[in-house]
Design an enzyme around this catalytic site. Structure first.
Site, PDB file in Angstrom:
ATOM      1  N   ASP A   8     -35.357-109.095  12.478  1.00  0.00           N
ATOM      2  CA  ASP A   8     -34.012-108.981  13.040  1.00  0.00           C
ATOM      3  C   ASP A   8     -33.451-107.641  12.582  1.00  0.00           C
ATOM      4  OD1 ASP A   8     -33.198-109.336  10.417  1.00  0.00           O
ATOM      5  OD2 ASP A   8     -31.870-111.035  10.818  1.00  0.00           O
ATOM      6  N   CYS A  65     -36.458-110.120   7.694  1.00  0.00           N
ATOM      7  CA  CYS A  65     -35.029-110.230   7.993  1.00  0.00           C
ATOM      8  C   CYS A  65     -34.305-109.776   6.737  1.00  0.00           C
ATOM      9  CB  CYS A  65     -34.643-111.625   8.478  1.00  0.00           C
ATOM     10  SG  CYS A  65     -34.762-112.969   7.287  1.00  0.00           S
ATOM     11  N   THR A  67     -33.156-111.412   4.115  1.00  0.00           N
ATOM     12  CA  THR A  67     -33.734-112.042   2.913  1.00  0.00           C
ATOM     13  C   THR A  67     -35.201-112.407   3.078  1.00  0.00           C
ATOM     14  OG1 THR A  67     -33.103-114.200   3.751  1.00  0.00           O
ATOM     15  CG2 THR A  67     -31.522-113.095   2.276  1.00  0.00           C
ATOM     16  N   ILE A  69     -35.866-115.118   4.480  1.00  0.00           N
ATOM     17  CA  ILE A  69     -35.827-116.586   4.491  1.00  0.00           C
ATOM     18  C   ILE A  69     -35.621-117.147   5.898  1.00  0.00           C
ATOM     19  CG2 ILE A  69     -34.618-118.629   3.629  1.00  0.00           C
ATOM     20  CD1 ILE A  69     -33.882-116.950   1.117  1.00  0.00           C
ATOM     21  N   HIS A  98     -54.427-119.416  -2.300  1.00  0.00           N
ATOM     22  CA  HIS A  98     -54.277-120.872  -2.445  1.00  0.00           C
ATOM     23  C   HIS A  98     -53.642-121.548  -1.222  1.00  0.00           C
ATOM     24  CE1 HIS A  98     -54.514-121.103  -7.152  1.00  0.00           C
ATOM     25  NE2 HIS A  98     -55.537-120.460  -6.604  1.00  0.00           N
ATOM     26  N   HIS A 133     -58.303-126.084  -2.469  1.00  0.00           N
ATOM     27  CA  HIS A 133     -57.101-125.643  -1.751  1.00  0.00           C
ATOM     28  C   HIS A 133     -57.175-125.985  -0.262  1.00  0.00           C
ATOM     29  CE1 HIS A 133     -56.014-123.762  -5.441  1.00  0.00           C
ATOM     30  NE2 HIS A 133     -57.129-123.052  -5.450  1.00  0.00           N
TER      31      HIS A 133
HETATM   32  C1  RB5 Z   1     -28.447-111.389   9.060  1.00  0.00           C
HETATM   33  O1  RB5 Z   1     -27.216-110.946   8.625  1.00  0.00           O
HETATM   34  C2  RB5 Z   1     -29.114-112.208   7.952  1.00  0.00           C
HETATM   35  O2  RB5 Z   1     -28.490-113.437   7.853  1.00  0.00           O
HETATM   36  C3  RB5 Z   1     -30.586-112.372   8.237  1.00  0.00           C
HETATM   37  O3  RB5 Z   1     -31.183-111.116   8.325  1.00  0.00           O
HETATM   38  C4  RB5 Z   1     -31.399-113.135   7.207  1.00  0.00           C
HETATM   39  O4  RB5 Z   1     -31.156-112.660   5.916  1.00  0.00           O
HETATM   40  C5  RB5 Z   1     -31.351-114.595   7.293  1.00  0.00           C
HETATM   41  O5  RB5 Z   1     -32.040-115.327   6.576  1.00  0.00           O
END
Ligand code: RB5
Length: 142
Positions: A8, A65, A67, A69, A98, A133
């Site tokens: 993103d 992205c 994070t 996550i 693993h 594994h």
């Molecule tokens: C976008 O602002 C941010 O929320 C996205 O890049 C990401 O970190 C989400 O997990």
């Protein structure tokens, strides 16, 4: 090896660094976006890249992205995908050795480009160990 890359806006700069690095090493790269820093929703990109890996249209995938996550959560909804969010080199190695991770996710606001490229290189170079594994990975699939 063919790799699909996606991000993103929060991971855009890091995706570009990774793309340049891997193209320089001779990997075949398919970059499915995003292609600039305009705000976009990461689930669309995580899912699209994961579907390519699940369908065998790419061998592995790398996501970014802010994070690492959110985009990994979307990727992991696709059957057959094991996407690991990684921000250190030990976890990069273990996620392959693993967990047989077939996708790697990095946070553009978490790791600097230098560390991220080391993580990517280690992740791509590490083979799945199989053995005990294998059973555990199969249990994830079930
Ligand atoms: C976008 O602002 C941010 O929320 C996205 O890049 C990401 O970190 C989400 O997990």
């Amino acid at each position: 090896m063919k790799l699909v890359l996606a991000s993103d806006h929060g991971g855009y700069d890091l995706k570009e660094e990774i793309k340049k690095h891997l193209e320089g090493k001779g990997y075949e790269i398919e970059d499915i976006g995003t292609y600039n820093k305009d705000s976009v929703d990461y689930p669309k990109y995580g899912r699209a890249a994961a579907e390519m890996v699940a369908a065998g249209k790419a061998d592995k995938g790398i996501l970014c992205c802010g994070t690492g996550i959110g985009i990994s959560l979307a990727a992991n909804k696709v059957k057959g995908i094991r996407c690991a969010v990684v921000s250190d080199t030990f976890s990069a190695k273990m996620s392959r050795a693993h967990n047989d991770a077939n996708m790697l996710s990095l946070g553009g606001r978490v790791v600097g480009a230098g560390l991220a490229l080391e993580i990517v290189d280690i992740w791509l170079a590490t083979e799945f160990e199989g053995g005990r594994h294998e059973r555990r990975v199969l249990q994830i699939e079930e």
